[in-house]
Design a protein around this motif. Structure first.
Motif, PDB file in Angstrom:
ATOM      1  N   GLN A 122     -23.709 -35.408 -44.140  1.00 17.41           N
ATOM      2  CA  GLN A 122     -23.658 -36.365 -43.030  1.00 17.41           C
ATOM      3  C   GLN A 122     -22.753 -35.891 -41.901  1.00 17.41           C
ATOM      4  O   GLN A 122     -22.956 -36.263 -40.748  1.00 17.41           O
ATOM      5  CB  GLN A 122     -23.174 -37.737 -43.523  1.00 17.41           C
ATOM      6  CG  GLN A 122     -24.164 -38.501 -44.365  1.00 17.41           C
ATOM      7  CD  GLN A 122     -24.301 -37.938 -45.766  1.00 17.41           C
ATOM      8  OE1 GLN A 122     -23.302 -37.709 -46.458  1.00 17.41           O
ATOM      9  NE2 GLN A 122     -25.526 -37.701 -46.193  1.00 17.41           N
TER      10      GLN A 122
ATOM     11  N   VAL B  24     -25.701 -41.678 -39.002  1.00 12.48           N
ATOM     12  CA  VAL B  24     -24.421 -42.186 -39.509  1.00 12.48           C
ATOM     13  C   VAL B  24     -24.028 -43.394 -38.664  1.00 12.48           C
ATOM     14  O   VAL B  24     -24.159 -43.381 -37.437  1.00 12.48           O
ATOM     15  CB  VAL B  24     -23.328 -41.103 -39.451  1.00 12.48           C
ATOM     16  CG1 VAL B  24     -21.997 -41.660 -39.952  1.00 12.48           C
ATOM     17  CG2 VAL B  24     -23.736 -39.902 -40.289  1.00 12.48           C
ATOM     18  N   ALA B  25     -23.539 -44.437 -39.307  1.00 12.39           N
ATOM     19  CA  ALA B  25     -23.243 -45.713 -38.640  1.00 12.39           C
ATOM     20  C   ALA B  25     -22.302 -45.526 -37.452  1.00 12.39           C
ATOM     21  O   ALA B  25     -21.331 -44.776 -37.527  1.00 12.39           O
ATOM     22  CB  ALA B  25     -22.640 -46.701 -39.632  1.00 12.39           C
TER      23      ALA B  25
ATOM     24  N   ASP C 216     -12.217 -47.539 -47.613  1.00 12.35           N
ATOM     25  CA  ASP C 216     -13.635 -47.733 -47.928  1.00 12.35           C
ATOM     26  C   ASP C 216     -14.474 -46.502 -47.616  1.00 12.35           C
ATOM     27  O   ASP C 216     -15.699 -46.544 -47.696  1.00 12.35           O
ATOM     28  CB  ASP C 216     -14.192 -48.940 -47.152  1.00 12.35           C
ATOM     29  CG  ASP C 216     -14.122 -48.747 -45.650  1.00 12.35           C
ATOM     30  OD1 ASP C 216     -13.181 -48.063 -45.184  1.00 12.35           O
ATOM     31  OD2 ASP C 216     -14.986 -49.273 -44.929  1.00 12.35           O
ATOM     32  N   VAL C 217     -13.832 -45.395 -47.265  1.00 12.19           N
ATOM     33  CA  VAL C 217     -14.556 -44.160 -46.922  1.00 12.19           C
ATOM     34  C   VAL C 217     -14.112 -43.046 -47.863  1.00 12.19           C
ATOM     35  O   VAL C 217     -12.914 -42.833 -48.064  1.00 12.19           O
ATOM     36  CB  VAL C 217     -14.308 -43.740 -45.457  1.00 12.19           C
ATOM     37  CG1 VAL C 217     -15.050 -42.440 -45.141  1.00 12.19           C
ATOM     38  CG2 VAL C 217     -14.751 -44.834 -44.503  1.00 12.19           C
TER      39      VAL C 217
ATOM     40  N   LYS D  81     -19.336 -51.001 -51.706  1.00 12.05           N
ATOM     41  CA  LYS D  81     -19.595 -50.742 -50.303  1.00 12.05           C
ATOM     42  C   LYS D  81     -18.857 -49.506 -49.802  1.00 12.05           C
ATOM     43  O   LYS D  81     -18.869 -49.219 -48.615  1.00 12.05           O
ATOM     44  CB  LYS D  81     -19.182 -51.949 -49.458  1.00 12.05           C
ATOM     45  CG  LYS D  81     -20.128 -53.147 -49.610  1.00 12.05           C
ATOM     46  CD  LYS D  81     -19.788 -54.244 -48.630  1.00 12.05           C
ATOM     47  CE  LYS D  81     -20.793 -55.389 -48.731  1.00 12.05           C
ATOM     48  NZ  LYS D  81     -20.479 -56.471 -47.749  1.00 12.05           N
ATOM     49  N   ARG D  82     -18.168 -48.780 -50.668  1.00 17.07           N
ATOM     50  CA  ARG D  82     -17.450 -47.584 -50.241  1.00 17.07           C
ATOM     51  C   ARG D  82     -18.452 -46.538 -49.759  1.00 17.07           C
ATOM     52  O   ARG D  82     -19.392 -46.178 -50.460  1.00 17.07           O
ATOM     53  CB  ARG D  82     -16.621 -47.025 -51.397  1.00 17.07           C
ATOM     54  CG  ARG D  82     -15.566 -46.049 -50.921  1.00 17.07           C
ATOM     55  CD  ARG D  82     -14.715 -45.540 -52.055  1.00 17.07           C
ATOM     56  NE  ARG D  82     -13.551 -44.845 -51.540  1.00 17.07           N
ATOM     57  CZ  ARG D  82     -12.850 -43.977 -52.237  1.00 17.07           C
ATOM     58  NH1 ARG D  82     -13.172 -43.720 -53.491  1.00 17.07           N
ATOM     59  NH2 ARG D  82     -11.799 -43.381 -51.719  1.00 17.07           N
ATOM     60  N   LYS D  83     -18.249 -46.068 -48.559  1.00 19.50           N
ATOM     61  CA  LYS D  83     -19.177 -45.129 -47.940  1.00 19.50           C
ATOM     62  C   LYS D  83     -18.769 -43.711 -48.308  1.00 19.50           C
ATOM     63  O   LYS D  83     -17.621 -43.318 -48.093  1.00 19.50           O
ATOM     64  CB  LYS D  83     -19.180 -45.326 -46.417  1.00 19.50           C
ATOM     65  CG  LYS D  83     -19.525 -46.741 -45.974  1.00 19.50           C
ATOM     66  CD  LYS D  83     -19.326 -46.930 -44.485  1.00 19.50           C
ATOM     67  CE  LYS D  83     -19.605 -48.369 -44.079  1.00 19.50           C
ATOM     68  NZ  LYS D  83     -18.586 -49.310 -44.595  1.00 19.50           N
ATOM     69  N   VAL D  84     -19.713 -42.953 -48.837  1.00 17.80           N
ATOM     70  CA  VAL D  84     -19.463 -41.568 -49.223  1.00 17.80           C
ATOM     71  C   VAL D  84     -20.155 -40.657 -48.216  1.00 17.80           C
ATOM     72  O   VAL D  84     -21.360 -40.752 -47.997  1.00 17.80           O
ATOM     73  CB  VAL D  84     -19.980 -41.282 -50.646  1.00 17.80           C
ATOM     74  CG1 VAL D  84     -19.730 -39.821 -51.002  1.00 17.80           C
ATOM     75  CG2 VAL D  84     -19.313 -42.196 -51.656  1.00 17.80           C
ATOM     76  N   LEU D  85     -19.378 -39.781 -47.583  1.00 17.67           N
ATOM     77  CA  LEU D  85     -19.906 -38.839 -46.607  1.00 17.67           C
ATOM     78  C   LEU D  85     -19.764 -37.419 -47.147  1.00 17.67           C
ATOM     79  O   LEU D  85     -18.674 -37.024 -47.568  1.00 17.67           O
ATOM     80  CB  LEU D  85     -19.151 -38.956 -45.279  1.00 17.67           C
ATOM     81  CG  LEU D  85     -19.241 -40.300 -44.543  1.00 17.67           C
ATOM     82  CD1 LEU D  85     -18.353 -40.287 -43.320  1.00 17.67           C
ATOM     83  CD2 LEU D  85     -20.671 -40.613 -44.164  1.00 17.67           C
TER      84      LEU D  85
ATOM     85  N   LEU E 285     -18.698 -46.377 -38.161  1.00 17.40           N
ATOM     86  CA  LEU E 285     -18.026 -45.401 -39.008  1.00 17.40           C
ATOM     87  C   LEU E 285     -17.605 -44.172 -38.203  1.00 17.40           C
ATOM     88  O   LEU E 285     -16.481 -43.675 -38.344  1.00 17.40           O
ATOM     89  CB  LEU E 285     -18.948 -44.997 -40.160  1.00 17.40           C
ATOM     90  CG  LEU E 285     -18.376 -44.041 -41.204  1.00 17.40           C
ATOM     91  CD1 LEU E 285     -17.087 -44.598 -41.791  1.00 17.40           C
ATOM     92  CD2 LEU E 285     -19.396 -43.799 -42.315  1.00 17.40           C
TER      93      LEU E 285
ATOM     94  N   HIS F 237      -8.692 -44.997 -44.222  1.00 15.89           N
ATOM     95  CA  HIS F 237      -9.813 -45.915 -44.485  1.00 15.89           C
ATOM     96  C   HIS F 237     -10.147 -45.876 -45.978  1.00 15.89           C
ATOM     97  O   HIS F 237     -10.813 -44.946 -46.451  1.00 15.89           O
ATOM     98  CB  HIS F 237     -11.040 -45.524 -43.652  1.00 15.89           C
ATOM     99  CG  HIS F 237     -10.744 -45.398 -42.188  1.00 15.89           C
ATOM    100  ND1 HIS F 237     -10.565 -46.484 -41.362  1.00 15.89           N
ATOM    101  CD2 HIS F 237     -10.576 -44.304 -41.403  1.00 15.89           C
ATOM    102  CE1 HIS F 237     -10.317 -46.072 -40.134  1.00 15.89           C
ATOM    103  NE2 HIS F 237     -10.312 -44.749 -40.134  1.00 15.89           N
TER     104      HIS F 237
END
Length: 471
Positions: A116, A297-298, A92-93, A60-64, A301, A90
């Motif tokens: 993003q 983008v969420a 997870d980012v 679930k790690r978000k990659v931007l 986030l 963070h």
């Protein structure tokens, strides 16, 4: 021979470690060992949960992807600072930096969803799906010219060799519109397009008469070139104004230019901003450098990134003084691109509800709780079945002893059976105390069988004694 030896050692180890014994041709694992092993499924389940949690967080790690600018430019440097601050706050980012030609290309990257987030000028063109996060600092237009060329205003640039920024950059866009506004037409053959560092070198060498540089006041590359007395800062103005204040000149000029080119602001480069130079304030204009993102983008986030940006402002400012301009009021003022909902939530302090904020964590905890409950229920059933299986052994022992009762012909044989029955009773009582046998219906059945067997033995004893008296 070696294999057989290892096999023998392994068997001996198992027998010693797990207390395996052999009775009546059957291999039996003692109850003490079974009690220890009953927690093995729980340990395995917990291990699996740890692995599952680790894989879940990793998946679930978000990659931007972060579009910046030249790898030696200020945009890229600031982006790297933001990247480290966000990733540090963070886990997870993850942020991946990519270079570009500047604002125009960054907008295109966002539109094509190749990035993003990005850094752009507030006057950049296009960007239907672009949303603002925060204005970071004012980028100030510097006109740096050779001192021996006698250039005192924009009108003096006619017939000059001028650098206007890299192809497709925000600087090229701004300077082209600026020169068009003041009516200065440059000979295409005399216009130079390229990076700031290259254009400054060409000015110092005399190959260019001047160049436009769009950068924050105090930028290192400008401070370096201003040490050279052969170059100077030229005011952004229509003609030379000796009687007016620099801030008034900047305001008047921008008021007119803003009609044709919004999203700019008047600016005055302070006295001695660059190690003793300029000798007087210089009027010019500025445009905000803005951290933007794609509209998809969420929300959560973007809110977290915005919160980190302002929460880490002191640390970021120590790393680069450009971040000292960060201010919540100016960060959302006069933006060309609408604010992203996540950034707006931060500025308005719209805190998400407890359930919304912790939905994922709560869902994970519920899953873990159900898994633990399932494992414990299984372990309880398994242990209960093991205890039932233990009482079955006593059923079989009493049943076997009862079958031998009818064959008794003397008191010696009777005493042997009575002794065996007493041994069974003592062993069962001990296991009941140790809770390896459950005091349930199965144990009541055992007690009934035990009592019936004892009664039968007593009847045999009476019969044998009567026969002896008669004889």
């Amino acid at each position: 021979m070696v294999s057989r030896g290892l096999g023998t050692v392994s068997v001996r180890f198992l027998v010693a470690r797990f207390r395996i014994v052999k009775q009546g041709g059957q291999v039996i694992v003692r109850e003490e060992t079974l009690r220890r092993l009953r927690f093995a499924p729980v340990a395995v389940a917990l291990l699996l949960m740890v692995v599952f949690a680790s894989l879940t967080l990793r998946s679930k790690r978000k990659v931007l992807v972060f579009a910046t600018g030249s790898d030696v430019g200020l945009y890229h440097l600031l982006a790297s600072r933001i990247e480290k601050a966000v990733e540090r706050s963070h886990a997870d980012v993850a942020i991946e930096l990519i270079t570009s030609a500047g604002s125009t290309e960054n907008i295109a990257c966002l539109e094509r969803k190749e990035a993003q987030i990005a850094l752009v000028q507030n006057d950049a063109r296009g960007g239907k799906s672009v949303r603002s996060i925060a204005a970071l600092y004012p980028e100030v237009l510097h006109l740096i010219c050779r001192s021996d060329r006698n250039i005192r205003s924009l009108g003096d640039l006619k017939e000059r060799r001028i650098g206007i920024g890299a192809v497709g950059s925000g600087t090229e866009q701004l300077t082209s519109k600026l020169l068009e506004f003041v009516g200065v037409s440059l000979d295409p053959k005399r216009v130079w397009r390229g990076s700031f560092s290259e254009s400054l070198q060409l000015v110092k060498s005399g190959e260019l008469d001047g160049t436009f540089i769009l950068a924050g006041v105090g930028a290192e590359m400008i401070e370096t070139v201003m040490r050279d007395q052969r170059v100077e800062l030229v005011p952004i103005q229509m003609g030379e104004h000796r009687a007016k204040e620099a801030k008034d000149i900047a305001q008047e000029f921008v008021d007119g230019f803003r009609v044709h080119y919004p999203h700019i602001a008047p600016y005055t480069i302070p006295l001695m901003a660059y190690e003793g130079r300029p000798a007087a304030p210089v009027p010019t204009l500025s445009v905000q450098a803005v951290l933007v993102c794609h509209e998809k983008v969420a929300v959560e986030l973007v809110e977290r990134i915005t919160k980190t940006l302002f929460g880490q402002r002191a640390v970021l400012s120590q790393q680069d003084t450009t971040f000292a301009h960060l201010n919540e009021q100016s960060a959302q003022a006069s933006l060309q691109f609408p604010l992203h909902t996540g950034a707006d939530n931060y500025y308005r302090r719209r805190e998400p509800g407890f359930l919304n904020e912790n939905a994922e964590a709560m869902g994970f905890l519920v899953t873990v709780a159900l898994l633990i409950w399932s494992v414990l229920s299984w372990a309880q059933r398994w242990y209960g079945q093991r205890r039932k299986n233990r009482v079955d052994i006593y059923y079989q022992s009493i049943e076997a002893l009862s079958r031998r009762v009818g064959d008794v012909t003397c008191l010696q044989e009777l005493e042997t059976l009575e002794s065996e029955l007493q041994q069974i009773g003592r062993q069962a009582g001990q296991e009941l105390v140790e809770e390896t046998l459950a005091a349930d219906e199965s144990y009541i059945i055992y007690q009934t069988m035990f009592g019936d067997c004892r009664t039968s033995l007593e009847q045999i004893r009476v019969r044998l004694l009567s026969a002896a008296d008669t004889a």
